[in-house]
Scaffold this active site. Structure first.
Site, PDB file in Angstrom:
ATOM      1  N   VAL A  15       0.841  -1.197   0.000  1.00 39.96           N
ATOM      2  CA  VAL A  15       0.000   0.000   0.000  1.00 39.96           C
ATOM      3  C   VAL A  15       0.879   1.251   0.000  1.00 39.96           C
ATOM      4  O   VAL A  15       0.632   2.208  -0.740  1.00 39.96           O
ATOM      5  CB  VAL A  15      -0.951   0.005   1.224  1.00 39.96           C
ATOM      6  CG1 VAL A  15      -1.735   1.302   1.297  1.00 39.96           C
ATOM      7  CG2 VAL A  15      -1.912  -1.192   1.148  1.00 39.96           C
ATOM      8  N   ARG A 113     -10.852   2.578  12.581  1.00 42.40           N
ATOM      9  CA  ARG A 113     -12.016   2.667  11.681  1.00 42.40           C
ATOM     10  C   ARG A 113     -13.350   2.746  12.408  1.00 42.40           C
ATOM     11  O   ARG A 113     -14.265   3.424  11.959  1.00 42.40           O
ATOM     12  CB  ARG A 113     -12.049   1.452  10.742  1.00 42.40           C
ATOM     13  CG  ARG A 113     -11.008   1.497   9.654  1.00 42.40           C
ATOM     14  CD  ARG A 113     -11.112   0.252   8.788  1.00 42.40           C
ATOM     15  NE  ARG A 113      -9.973   0.138   7.895  1.00 42.40           N
ATOM     16  CZ  ARG A 113      -9.499  -1.014   7.440  1.00 42.40           C
ATOM     17  NH1 ARG A 113     -10.065  -2.151   7.791  1.00 42.40           N
ATOM     18  NH2 ARG A 113      -8.464  -1.029   6.623  1.00 42.40           N
ATOM     19  N   CYS A 150     -10.389  -3.324   2.091  1.00 44.00           N
ATOM     20  CA  CYS A 150     -10.365  -3.289   0.617  1.00 44.00           C
ATOM     21  C   CYS A 150     -11.642  -3.851  -0.030  1.00 44.00           C
ATOM     22  O   CYS A 150     -12.105  -3.337  -1.051  1.00 44.00           O
ATOM     23  CB  CYS A 150      -9.135  -4.019   0.102  1.00 44.00           C
ATOM     24  SG  CYS A 150      -8.616  -5.416   1.100  1.00 44.00           S
ATOM     25  N   HIS A 242      -9.513  -7.800  -5.995  1.00 47.60           N
ATOM     26  CA  HIS A 242     -10.463  -8.643  -5.261  1.00 47.60           C
ATOM     27  C   HIS A 242     -11.754  -8.729  -6.078  1.00 47.60           C
ATOM     28  O   HIS A 242     -12.421  -7.714  -6.314  1.00 47.60           O
ATOM     29  CB  HIS A 242     -10.790  -8.033  -3.894  1.00 47.60           C
ATOM     30  CG  HIS A 242      -9.643  -8.018  -2.925  1.00 47.60           C
ATOM     31  ND1 HIS A 242      -8.457  -8.688  -3.139  1.00 47.60           N
ATOM     32  CD2 HIS A 242      -9.514  -7.416  -1.703  1.00 47.60           C
ATOM     33  CE1 HIS A 242      -7.651  -8.503  -2.104  1.00 47.60           C
ATOM     34  NE2 HIS A 242      -8.263  -7.738  -1.235  1.00 47.60           N
TER      35      HIS A 242
END
Ligand SMILES: NC(=O)c1ccc[n+]([C@@H]2O[C@H](COP(=O)([O-])OP(=O)(O)OC[C@H]3O[C@@H](n4cnc5c(N)ncnc54)[C@H](OP(=O)(O)O)[C@@H]3O)[C@@H](O)[C@H]2O)c1
Length: 359
Positions: A15, A113, A150, A242
């Site tokens: 990342v 988060r 993701c 993905h």
């Protein structure tokens, strides 16, 4: 315009290197500090990267010395912001120390988060949640803004326009690339010619983060949307991208063509504001009954700076009252660094970043 100096924490990871690529020659931001672990600190970025993609970077960035990931390293570089691609366990403490030091954090890590005052942001979907960052700024002098896991980054982009059809319970089965586990993720021996039908903690993240993003801002926190989400996650031998099979109840019956048109036409605040890393169309609906495929579609999005920022949706079909489709997201771009850069561009436009002339 004077550019805002920024740091990239964990620059040598999968990342982190996407962050460096996107922030090098960025119209608002300029990397002034790159950090990694003590294993990598002391090397020049190009040397640590060992990747032909590094050849297109500016000399200032490719020659930048990597520092250890500390608050002092970031502060000494004059960075006003830090983009974090650190492992979650490390991010928890360092990101809050940075906020305490007055440095705004845009993080990919899972640590903050679900904190009530921290926005979990996908700018096309819940730009209003950025107000939580303004509250943090008043209380702490700076903020932490996160982007989701993701899978969730791609999933919520498709769910948002489907809400117009009376979205009910969502089932999602994922086929996730090995890059999702980081550079030292799953071993070649375990994944070669194989599928691993479990990714630790992933299904819980998909359910709770989707609820927060689609939820309603209620003053100092977000009320979860309460949407029922039933995930099953697997790791497959794909390098990047993905893929997921999604099936969602619709209260209002609609033809496949109507749903496809709603997905393809979807745009949000980043498109209206013409943010530099916003894809012109966040959802692509490629032709062909065998799409999307990671090899063909993972870099979707234009202009050039937004490659990998559009998700692709295909194989749309009705199954009774449910709409079913495959969805593909670039896990280290839209699902990580690109999503975070887009968050920072939105924050700059909304006047949250001191010195940014884009408010
Ligand atoms: N990969 C994805 O698709 C994805 C998607 C969304 C979110 N994320 C999240 O983003 C973060 C980074 O993921 P990644 O895939 O880039 O991981 P990665 O490839 O393993 O990279 C991790 C980075 O953190 C650094 N690091 C590791 N241990 C450290 C320590 N003790 N002190 C300081 N730095 C340390 C590494 O430096 P060295 O190179 O020196 O070890 C490297 O730069 C994670 O929180 C992950 O959950 C990843």
């Amino acid at each position: 315009m004077k550019k805002i100096k920024v740091a990239v924490l964990g620059c040598s990871g999968l990342v982190g290197r996407q962050f460096v690529r996107l922030l090098d020659r960025h119209p608002y931001f300029e990397p002034s500090c790159l950090t990694a672990s003590s294993r990598t600190a002391g090397k020049r970025f190009a040397e640590a990267l060992n990747d032909p993609a590094g050849a297109s970077l500016s000399a200032a960035t490719s020659g930048r010395l990597i520092r250890e990931s500390t608050v002092d390293a970031v502060a000494q570089s004059g960075a006003a912001l830090a983009f974090s691609a650190l492992p979650a366990a490390l991010a928890a403490e360092l990101e809050s120390e940075l906020r305490r030091a007055g440095i705004g954090v845009f993080s990919n890590a899972g640590a903050w988060r679900m904190a009530p005052d921290v926005p979990l942001l996908v700018p096309e979907v819940n730009p209003g949640h950025l107000e939580l960052a303004r509250r943090q700024q008043r209380e702490h002098g700076a903020f932490i803004v996160t982007n989701p896991n993701c899978v969730v980054s791609g999933l919520v982009l498709a769910l948002k326009p489907l809400m117009a059809f009376g979205l009910g319970a969502v089932t999602v089965t994922t086929f996730q690339a090995v890059s999702g586990g980081g550079r030292r993720g799953v071993s070649a021996w375990d994944i070669g010619g194989n599928v691993l039908p479990h990714i630790s903690g992933e299904e819980e993240k998909v359910a709770r983060e989707t609820g927060k993003i689609l939820g309603r801002l209620a003053g100092d926190h977000v009320e979860s949307s309460g949407l029922e989400v039933y995930p099953s996650c697997s790791r497959v031998p794909v390098r990047v991208g993905h893929l997921m099979s999604v099936s969602a109840e619709m209260a209002r019956p609609a033809a496949v063509e109507e749903v496809a048109a709603a997905l393809a036409a979807f745009q949000g605040e980043p498109q209206r504001l013409r943010l530099p890393t916003a894809p012109r169309r966040p959802i692509l609906v490629p032709d062909g009954s065998d799409r999307p495929q990671p090899l063909l579609d993972v870099d979707g999005g234009d202009p050039e700076r937004a490659r990998g920022m559009a998700v692709s949706v295909g194989r749309l079909r009705l199954q009774g009252r449910r709409i079913a489709f495959f969805l593909l997201v670039h896990n280290t771009v839209r699902g990580a660094a690109g999503g975070s850069v887009l968050n920072a561009e939105l924050a700059a436009k909304k006047g949250l970043i001191p010195g940014a002339k884009h408010g």
